[in-house]
Motif scaffolding. Structure first.
Motif, PDB file in Angstrom:
ATOM      1  N   SER A 155      35.097   7.731  76.012  1.00  0.00           N
ATOM      2  CA  SER A 155      34.214   8.555  76.572  1.00  0.00           C
ATOM      3  C   SER A 155      34.029   9.751  77.117  1.00  0.00           C
ATOM      4  O   SER A 155      34.881   9.554  78.309  1.00  0.00           O
ATOM      5  CB  SER A 155      32.886   7.798  77.342  1.00  0.00           C
ATOM      6  N   TRP A 171      31.868  10.024  79.767  1.00  0.00           N
ATOM      7  CA  TRP A 171      30.640  10.026  80.760  1.00  0.00           C
ATOM      8  C   TRP A 171      30.447  10.680  82.179  1.00  0.00           C
ATOM      9  O   TRP A 171      31.645  10.724  82.199  1.00  0.00           O
ATOM     10  CB  TRP A 171      30.664   8.039  80.762  1.00  0.00           C
ATOM     11  N   GLN A 172      30.086  11.654  82.243  1.00  0.00           N
ATOM     12  CA  GLN A 172      29.686  12.145  84.006  1.00  0.00           C
ATOM     13  C   GLN A 172      29.380  11.000  84.582  1.00  0.00           C
ATOM     14  O   GLN A 172      28.290  10.561  84.487  1.00  0.00           O
ATOM     15  CB  GLN A 172      28.747  12.840  83.580  1.00  0.00           C
ATOM     16  N   PRO A 173      29.379  11.929  85.927  1.00  0.00           N
ATOM     17  CA  PRO A 173      28.531  10.811  86.864  1.00  0.00           C
ATOM     18  C   PRO A 173      26.521  10.782  86.550  1.00  0.00           C
ATOM     19  O   PRO A 173      26.622  12.130  86.480  1.00  0.00           O
ATOM     20  CB  PRO A 173      28.896  11.285  88.006  1.00  0.00           C
ATOM     21  N   ASP A 174      26.062  10.595  87.448  1.00  0.00           N
ATOM     22  CA  ASP A 174      24.596  10.501  86.537  1.00  0.00           C
ATOM     23  C   ASP A 174      23.668  11.487  88.375  1.00  0.00           C
ATOM     24  O   ASP A 174      23.330  11.591  88.142  1.00  0.00           O
ATOM     25  CB  ASP A 174      23.683   9.171  87.084  1.00  0.00           C
TER      26      ASP A 174
END
Lengths: 540, 519
Positions: free
Chosen positions: B39, B41-44
């Motif tokens: 992933s 994925w990056q921080p929200d």
């Protein structure tokens, strides 16, 4: 390729002689029955624009054209609205990239990334790019050197044919900089903080050099200060007379630039498109922004929905930027920042219109958008008395468009620069498929024949390929089909010259003949298709 | 609380907090703080979206176990009053001013905010300017990454102040910057303005390029060469300062050619003038002795030795000179010059009178600095309160900010952490982290915000779907997409200080930090 250059130059010699004949080209035009947007927010209908010797002589409603003018009237179907004339657009940032010359000797105390003394010379004229900008409606541009940390000074020019000689308006408009140059040979600097440190030292050195030199002139009976070549070119930046234009990569980069450059400097930022993220700080500094409209495409959420992680694979960060980026121009303007728009960062200058349309949908005032491409840059660049409007005495820089200009895909039919008309050739539907390899026989006048090979591939609506002459292969910068004609363009830099080589090649079955022109002169050619398989490697 | 008391507490914690531990794991999983295979994925949460928290006029924390990190020790059932961002009073039964925010901390522990004296956690564009042997003119201040998610994550671990250091590629590295973790502020707003200036030095294998696969070796290539180059730079800076001092002033200056400012020598001259302090990467005792002797000759007091794995061998010498020791507690053997490291190093340095701190050098480790302190109890029986000082009061002393942070006392900045249990327990976690009397991290608020973030995500996804623009292009994907398996970090955050060799430690976590700061 020097041989070819020589041959073609010699071949061109007789042609040069012919141009000495008097060619009475008309220089007075009256474009009648058009709508004219004379400047943002002001429109005339049923107007006539008179152009004389490259300048606008008059603009008004239902004027009688002067007797000596060539009258241009456009045929319109019943009920079809008239064409609209707009001021030619002004590009505030057209970068001209400079490579680091590996062999160049750098004077002691100087750095390969520091070139404040650099200017745009005739040989740097980006002919291909200029044609693209012009066909998108741009008639004037700030040609900005780019490369390294201090790249040099920009030149303001119209975007007509004839190179810098025919088009230069002014030099030394601004000094151009970035924080992101790195030494290409692996030396200092290799980090952002290193690049900033080098810039800081350079700006201090320039300051020092100025005061040291003048102190020594006043009192020569003291040790003479060293001379750091090139740094004297920063004097007008230091006094605030010349803007310093710095490219920013993101919102924090802008804050970094603010910290490095003192407030006495006339700072202008080439924006990143992320200014909305630190809007207060950016507005507080008040530096004008040349703003790209580099809005991201929508993240691929559909695909993400299908996989195991669901759409968590699409970062919220990415979604947010996609959603907010189109509001960036409007929000900057609302915050009181002076904004000029640039097509820089688009795949092609004409792509900027779709982005402007998006920005207008998201709050950008259309008149302000037009101003940011006409009167705004004219004012910034000190040419508000001669460019950016359709008004008497102004340069005859204008564009004609079917309907409105600021729509997703405006139908610009022609562009005028300095009273010279550049019509966009309408393409006819393709009637041939030129894909394959063509052996060419180029007739270079009295010097005889040159062999060449033209390879083209792809469908007639989106072709690519290359031209090989005397062993040198050059990519086609443009290849398109109109009716039975293949039209290609090649950047002449590939053959050691500047400008563009254009070839129009009429094809009949497996044979063709055509004409061409380039910096070496005009030529004719014949050819035969030897293979339908242009490129073995590209076959599946 | 004695060690044996603490052990009893620990046993209690084992049973009562087992459920909590499971929940914590669940929260971590649901928040994506786990490692998945591929992933991006990056921080929200993003710094620029955050409105910095308000500063209440007064905050009263009641009935807490307060670890003061001062002579006052650990106070049971105590109150702590904050006014206008500073600690006003500590004691029992404090009166609550009108309008004060009251926090009932019954059963909870309050400690000073953790201070990490060796961090690269919020630096953008490269941690090393490795090209020359001295880069004293290079400033970390210029490249503070206020957007780094590390800031928020470390707040969640109770960290409030970090020392952003240049890497250890050169003998004289760049200028460091101490920052407070004021998440949401811009880089200027993060700067700890009261902190004295400092600079990174490095000794040993890194500055002499032992482990570099480099085609273009840089002088020097030996340890004596490192000593020589530092001496030479000191001498050059002395000359520079002399020239500066001798420059004509007043009327005479008017027509005199002014002296050219050299930012490198300016910074080194500041060291000699005790206006800038050396924080030197070092492992081996012999070369630390070298730097102490060199510094003594120039009348310079070294701020700290960083890593200082052989500190126990010369602890008395360090104490005598006045150099602090900022060390790992159990990272060792990751390269030849780290083979003599021992877990008892902090305890031994501490006993010998060295101001001893524990540092992270790693954004992940930095979130669990309380456990590093706990290990100092395990290795060498450092009393718990002293162990906590190794991540609070002592690093504050090392950085010269102990008048403001690092302990809880009247007049200090209100930088503090509320823990839900004993701060040295693996089962404890941070409930709230305050900086300057502002609540920058609140576990409950964080959990609550996740629903809002999910709603925002769904809203934006619906918009993207309705826009019908979804395509397969990579445009719009940030260039900073993590290239490593460690999630949520941008490329620069992983651009780790390879010359600190921390990349070897990271193997223990199964992580692959991006190397190659020299690119």
């Amino acid at each position: 390729m020097r041989n070819l250059t020589l041959i073609l130059l010699l071949a061109a010699a007789p042609l040069t002689a012919t141009t000495e004949f008097r060619q009475p080209l008309p220089s007075v035009f009256a474009i009648v029955d058009v709508s004219v947007v004379t400047e943002p927010g002001r429109q005339l209908n049923n107007a006539t624009v008179v152009i004389r010797d490259g300048l606008i002589e008059s603009v008004g409603v239902e004027r009688v054209p002067p007797a000596d003018a060539q009258v241009i009237r456009f045929e319109r179907a019943d009920g079809q609205p008239p064409l609209t004339i707009y001021p030619g657009l002004i590009e505030s940032f057209l970068p001209v990239d400079f490579e680091i010359d590996e062999d160049a000797e750098i004077p002691a105390g100087r750095h390969s990334l520091i070139h404040p003394e650099r200017t745009i010379d005739a040989e740097d004229w980006p002919a291909d790019a200029i044609e693209q900008y012009r066909s998108a409606g741009f008639t004037t541009a700030l040609l900005a050197p780019r490369g390294g940390l201090l790249a040099g000074q920009s030149t303001l020019a119209n975007l007509g044919d004839g190179g810098l000689k025919a088009n230069r308006l002014a030099g030394g408009l601004a000094q151009h900089a970035s924080l992101h140059g790195r030494d290409v040979f692996g030396g200092y600097p290799q980090s952002l903080m290193g690049s900033i440190a080098l810039l800081r030292q350079t700006l201090a050195d320039a300051r020092w050099q100025s005061s040291a030199q003048s102190a020594w002139q006043r009192n020569p009976s003291q040790p003479r200060p060293d001379w750091m070549e090139g740094l004297q070119a920063l004097a007008p930046v230091r006094t605030g007379d010349q803007p310093l234009v710095v490219e920013s990569q993101d919102a924090l980069d802008s804050l970094r630039i603010f910290s490095l450059i003192d407030r006495d400097t006339n700072l202008v930022i080439v924006g990143s498109g992320r200014e909305y993220q630190r809007l207060d700080r950016i507005a507080e500094r008040g530096a004008p922004h040349i703003l790209p409209l580099n809005f991201p495409d929508a993240p691929d959420v559909e695909e993400a929905e299908g996989n195991a992680n669901g759409n968590r694979d699409v970062a919220l960060e990415e979604l947010r930027h996609w959603h907010q980026a189109p509001e960036n121009p409007a929000r900057l303007i609302d915050a009181g920042v002076q904004v000029l728009l640039t097509s820089h960062g688009q795949p092609s200058p004409g792509d900027v219109f779709a982005e402007i349309a998006t920005a207008v949908e998201r709050g950008l005032d259309a008149e302000q958008a037009l101003a940011a491409l006409t009167t705004g840059p004219a004012e910034w660049l000190g040419i508000a008395d001669r460019a950016g409007r359709i008004a008497p005495g102004y340069m005859a820089n204008l564009l004609l468009v079917e309907g409105d200009l600021l729509v997703e895909s405006p139908a610009i039919s022609e562009v005028w620069v300095d009273g010279r008309r550049y019509q966009k050739a309408a393409l006819e539907p393709p009637e041939i498929d030129p894909a394959g390899t063509w052996d060419l026989n180029i007739n270079a006048g009295s010097m005889g024949q040159i062999e060449g090979t033209l390879k083209v591939s792809g469908p007639p609506t989106g072709m690519q390929g290359s031209l090989t002459i005397m062993g040198a292969e050059a990519p086609l910068s443009e290849a398109r089909v109109s009716g039975t004609q293949l039209q290609v363009k090649i950047n002449a830099a590939n053959f050691g010259a500047s400008g563009t080589i254009s070839i129009n090649f009429d094809i009949d079955g497996e044979r063709g003949r055509g004409t061409g022109s380039g910096p070496f002169g005009n030529f004719s050619l014949r050819g035969e298709r030897t293979s339908n398989v242009p490129d073995e490697e590209n076959r599946p | 609380m004695s060690v044996s008391d603490w052990k009893t507490t620990m046993q209690g914690l084992h049973s009562t907090n087992a459920l909590v531990a499971v929940c914590v794991t669940a929260v971590l999983v649901s928040s994506g703080l786990v490692f998945s295979q591929d992933s991006d994925w990056q921080p929200d949460i993003q710094s620029w979206e955050v409105t910095p928290p308000e500063q209440p006029g007064a905050v009263l924390i009641r009935n807490a176990t307060i670890w003061t990190a001062t002579e006052a020790g650990i106070l049971e059932q105590a109150d702590l009053l904050v006014e206008d961002g500073e600690i006003e009073a500590i004691g029992r039964g404090l009166d609550s001013p009108r309008g004060a925010v009251i926090i009932d901390a019954e059963g909870r522990h309050v400690t000073p905010g953790i201070i990490d004296a060796h961090s690269h956690a919020a630096i953008v564009g490269g941690v090393n300017e490795a090209t020359t042997i001295s880069t004293a003119h290079v400033r970390i201040e210029d490249v503070i990454d206020a957007d780094s998610i590390n800031i928020y994550r470390q707040l969640a671990g109770g960290v409030t102040t970090i020392n952003l250091l240049h890497g250890s590629a050169n003998a004289i590295g760049g200028q460091m910057q101490v920052i407070k973790l004021r998440w949401g502020q811009d880089p200027d707003g993060l700067i700890f303005s009261e902190a004295p200036a400092g600079i990174k030095f490095a000794l040993g294998e890194n500055p002499k390029q032992s482990n570099w696969n480099n085609d273009t070796p840089r002088y020097p290539q030996t340890r004596p060469g490192v000593a020589q180059i530092i001496r030479e730079k000191f001498q050059a800076a002395e000359d520079y300062q002399r020239q500066k001092d001798g420059a004509p002033g007043g009327r005479a200056a008017r027509d005199a050619v002014p002296m050219r400012v050299d930012y490198e020598l300016e910074a080194i001259a500041e060291i000699l003038n005790a206006e800038r302090f050396i924080h030197s990467h070092a492992y081996r005792a012999d070369e630390m002795v070298m730097l102490i002797e060199l510094a003594d000759q120039f009348g310079v007091t070294i701020g700290t030795f960083q890593h200082v794995l052989e500190g126990y061998k010369l602890a008395r010498r360090m104490a005598e000179h006045g150099a602090g020791g900022s060390t790992f507690i159990d990272w060792w053997n990751f390269k030849y010059e780290a083979t003599d490291a021992i877990g008892f190093n902090p305890a031994l340095m501490h006993q010998a009178g060295v101001v001893t701190g524990l540092h992270s050098d790693n954004p992940e480790l930095a979130r669990r600095m309380n456990l590093e302190a706990a290990k100092a109890v395990r290795y060498g029986n450092v009393p718990e309160h002293d162990a906590l000082k190794m991540v609070t009061a002592y690093p504050a002393q090392q950085l010269g900010v102990d008048d403001h942070v690092g302990s809880l006392a009247e007049g200090m900045h209100a930088d503090l952490v509320i823990w839900n249990g004993h701060p040295l327990s693996v089962y404890s976690r941070v409930d709230q982290t305050w900086v300057d009397g502002r609540k920058y991290f609140d576990r409950e608020a964080d959990l609550a915000a996740r629903q809002q973030l999910e709603a925002e995500r769904q809203e934006l996804i619906a918009l993207a779907l309705s826009a019908g623009e979804g395509d397969d292009s990579d445009e719009g994907v940030s260039e900073d997409s993590p290239s490593s398996r460690l999630l949520g970090y941008s490329r620069w955050e992983l651009d780790h200080d390879e010359f600190c060799t921390a990349h070897v430690h990271t193997q223990a976590y199964g992580l692959n930090f991006v190397k190659g700061n020299r690119r």
